[in-house]
Design an enzyme around this catalytic site. Structure first.
Site, mmCIF file in Angstrom:
data_model
loop_
_atom_site.group_PDB
_atom_site.id
_atom_site.type_symbol
_atom_site.label_atom_id
_atom_site.label_comp_id
_atom_site.label_asym_id
_atom_site.label_seq_id
_atom_site.Cartn_x
_atom_site.Cartn_y
_atom_site.Cartn_z
ATOM 1 C CB VAL A 17 -0.961 -0.020 1.213
ATOM 2 C CG1 VAL A 17 -0.230 0.301 2.507
ATOM 3 C CG2 VAL A 17 -2.121 0.928 1.006
ATOM 4 C CE1 TYR A 18 3.400 1.589 4.476
ATOM 5 C CE2 TYR A 18 5.705 0.997 4.235
ATOM 6 C CZ TYR A 18 4.587 1.145 5.025
ATOM 7 O OH TYR A 18 4.650 0.848 6.372
ATOM 8 C CB SER A 19 3.882 5.213 -3.075
ATOM 9 O OG SER A 19 4.222 6.213 -2.138
ATOM 10 C CG ASN A 20 -1.355 1.829 -6.234
ATOM 11 O OD1 ASN A 20 -1.922 0.913 -5.650
ATOM 12 N ND2 ASN A 20 -1.573 2.109 -7.514
#
Length: 344
Positions: free
Chosen positions: A61-64
């Site tokens: 989920v970190y920067s997609n």
């Protein structure tokens, strides 16, 4: 660098690990954290490895997914020198199976992470949040299949409540599934809720803590002071609403104690805050982040020395708050305390 067992597993991890949330940063939260590209990331990885920091933590989920991609580029050609920790379960899209820990989601999430990271295995996969809509048995069985397939080495969780973690551990033992060996948790001098239930659970069950946001969501950088405005360059202007809340007076009481000890030791406020964590029970590794080389080298200075017992006690006193029910009687009433002496 000091190395510690991750919980009661045989895996040894460095006392400090590196959080790659700043890699490839985009959006209101991760963009404020940092926008490190692959070239800059490789330099930060170089510095980490020189210092003995071998564990790198990220999440889909970190920067997609961009954080995983940049980390994969930064470690290219030296995969055997590093340990990769990543997380999944939080939403990666609007589809019905784009979030959670179902069998379908976990298998796809692991395949996607392996592709982005450019590797054939993940050393530690952690569930980023508890999925109350998927049977725990389904989650554990799927993780077991992924471990046996060689795609995962160890499994853990992040941000679980005590009953969620304990029930998962009990079912893993009952059915012979892999046990969670790590719990990635928020823990800092201005956020000690981990101590009420999760720390005793971790100690009893052999689950090591990987600490995220050890500086209280950027509040213990040494730049915040009583009676002063929030510095213009502080990321808290953009990110405060996303992180754990802290009462101002409590924050300044802790900062005052940190300032005193900084004068005594010649260490910085962040170094002292991190060193305090390294001396707490169940902590396997403290995850440090950095937007640049200077920040990274500053944080690396938190190891190689120790606060005295007296200094630890002063920080404990300054950061202590009344425990919530049902924990406060065990801290405040002699009869309860005799039955359950505190760990710290």
């Amino acid at each position: 660098m000091d190395y510690r067992h991750l919980g009661k597993s045989g895996l040894k991890v460095p006392a400090l690990s590196f959080g790659a949330g700043t890699f490839g940063g985009s959006g209101p939260l991760f963009g404020a954290w940092g926008t490190t590209d692959a070239k800059e990331a490789r330099r930060l990885v170089d510095i980490c490895l020189e210092a003995g920091v071998t564990l790198f933590d990220t999440a889909d989920v970190y920067s997609n997914g961009a954080s995983e991609e940049v980390l994969g580029e930064a470690i290219k050609g030296r995969r055997n020198e590093v340990l990769i920790s990543t997380k999944t379960s939080l939403p990666m899209g609007d589809g019905p199976n784009d979030a959670g820990s179902s069998r379908s989601r976990l298998i796809k999430a692991v395949e996607d992470a392996l592709r982005r990271l450019g590797t054939d295995h993940i050393d530690l996969l952690q569930l980023h949040a508890f999925d109350a809509q998927t049977p725990i048995e389904e989650v554990l069985a799927t993780l077991g299949d992924l471990v046996r397939a060689g795609k995962l080495r160890y499994v853990g969780v992040s941000n679980f409540a005590g009953w969620e973690l304990m029930k998962s551990l009990a079912l893993a033992e009952k059915h012979g599934h892999p046990r969670y060996v790590a719990h990635q948790v928020y823990y800092s001098l201005v956020g000690r809720d981990y101590e009420w239930e999760l720390m005793p659970l971790g100690r009893d069950q052999g689950v090591g803590a990987l600490v995220w946001s050890p500086l209280g969501w950027g509040r213990l950088t040494g730049k915040l002071r009583r009676g002063q405005k929030l510095p213009e360059g502080s990321r808290l202007h953009q990110t405060a609403e996303f992180g754990p809340p802290v009462d101002d007076e409590h924050l300044y009481k802790v900062v005052d104690a940190l300032d005193e000890i900084a004068k005594e030791t010649g260490k910085s406020v962040p170094q002292i805050a991190i060193n305090w964590l390294l001396q707490r029970p169940t902590v396997s590794s403290v995850i440090i982040g950095a937007r640049n080389e200077e920040q990274l080298r500053q944080n690396l200075g938190a190891v190689g020395w120790s606060l005295t017992e007296e200094q630890m006690a002063r920080l404990d006193a300054a950061s202590s708050v009344t425990a919530p029910y049902p924990y406060f009687p065990y801290r405040r009433q002699e009869g309860f305390a005799r039955l359950n002496p505190p760990l710290v």
